[in-house]
Design a protein around this motif. Sequence first.
Motif, PDB file in Angstrom:
ATOM      1  N   ASP A 170      32.948  33.876  40.255  1.00 17.55           N
ATOM      2  CA  ASP A 170      32.590  33.415  41.403  1.00 17.55           C
ATOM      3  C   ASP A 170      33.347  34.236  42.738  1.00 17.55           C
ATOM      4  O   ASP A 170      33.014  33.664  43.971  1.00 17.55           O
ATOM      5  CB  ASP A 170      32.934  31.820  41.554  1.00 17.55           C
ATOM      6  N   GLN A 171      34.105  34.949  42.292  1.00 17.04           N
ATOM      7  CA  GLN A 171      34.564  35.733  43.281  1.00 17.04           C
ATOM      8  C   GLN A 171      33.966  36.812  43.990  1.00 17.04           C
ATOM      9  O   GLN A 171      32.952  37.201  42.965  1.00 17.04           O
ATOM     10  CB  GLN A 171      36.075  36.598  42.584  1.00 17.04           C
ATOM     11  N   PRO A 172      34.077  37.098  45.141  1.00 17.32           N
ATOM     12  CA  PRO A 172      33.309  38.448  45.780  1.00 17.32           C
ATOM     13  C   PRO A 172      33.421  39.576  44.745  1.00 17.32           C
ATOM     14  O   PRO A 172      34.492  39.808  44.158  1.00 17.32           O
ATOM     15  CB  PRO A 172      33.800  38.410  47.264  1.00 17.32           C
ATOM     16  N   LEU A 173      32.401  40.452  44.950  1.00 13.81           N
ATOM     17  CA  LEU A 173      32.054  41.509  44.122  1.00 13.81           C
ATOM     18  C   LEU A 173      33.198  42.660  44.284  1.00 13.81           C
ATOM     19  O   LEU A 173      33.826  42.989  43.459  1.00 13.81           O
ATOM     20  CB  LEU A 173      30.810  42.172  44.326  1.00 13.81           C
ATOM     21  N   PRO A 174      33.613  42.602  45.623  1.00 13.24           N
ATOM     22  CA  PRO A 174      34.608  43.658  45.801  1.00 13.24           C
ATOM     23  C   PRO A 174      36.140  43.440  45.162  1.00 13.24           C
ATOM     24  O   PRO A 174      36.801  44.091  44.816  1.00 13.24           O
ATOM     25  CB  PRO A 174      34.885  43.838  47.351  1.00 13.24           C
ATOM     26  N   ASP A 175      36.377  41.971  45.284  1.00 16.82           N
ATOM     27  CA  ASP A 175      37.500  41.264  44.583  1.00 16.82           C
ATOM     28  C   ASP A 175      37.484  41.767  43.259  1.00 16.82           C
ATOM     29  O   ASP A 175      38.580  41.916  42.367  1.00 16.82           O
ATOM     30  CB  ASP A 175      37.621  40.120  45.092  1.00 16.82           C
ATOM     31  N   ARG A 176      36.485  41.225  42.490  1.00 19.90           N
ATOM     32  CA  ARG A 176      36.157  41.532  41.031  1.00 19.90           C
ATOM     33  C   ARG A 176      36.268  42.956  40.709  1.00 19.90           C
ATOM     34  O   ARG A 176      37.145  43.231  39.637  1.00 19.90           O
ATOM     35  CB  ARG A 176      34.911  41.062  40.607  1.00 19.90           C
TER      36      ARG A 176
END
Length: 124
Positions: A86-92
């Motif tokens: 559920d984290q934003p893609l850039p953070d993942r």
Amino acid sequence: MEPTSRRRAPGMSAHQRREMIVRTALPLVAEHGTTVTTGQIARAAGIGEATIFRVFADKDELLDACIAEAQRADDVLAEIAAIPLDQPLPDRLAEAATAMEAYLARMGTVIGALHATGRPTRRP
């Protein structure tokens, strides 16, 4: 004066003992490369040096096990799998990159130290 009895460590299977020795040896191998002694490893593990040779044929077999452990990707794969979706893609992606970077650094440190101290990349 009563004789003091030595307390023995709890029994371990050969597999468990190998794992414990390799975990203890890895930072020493990363620091000293092939110049690490089995005596240093035994002292760090809190065991007798002969115990190492009950589960490893020789120092080369122990170093091979350290290389295999440094290359094992189980931990980094579990770390990446645990990144919340559920984290934003850039953070993942940043978390995954950090995990991969740590894995590659650990592997590079161990293999680099062995290579720098005279161990060939591939043994005959």
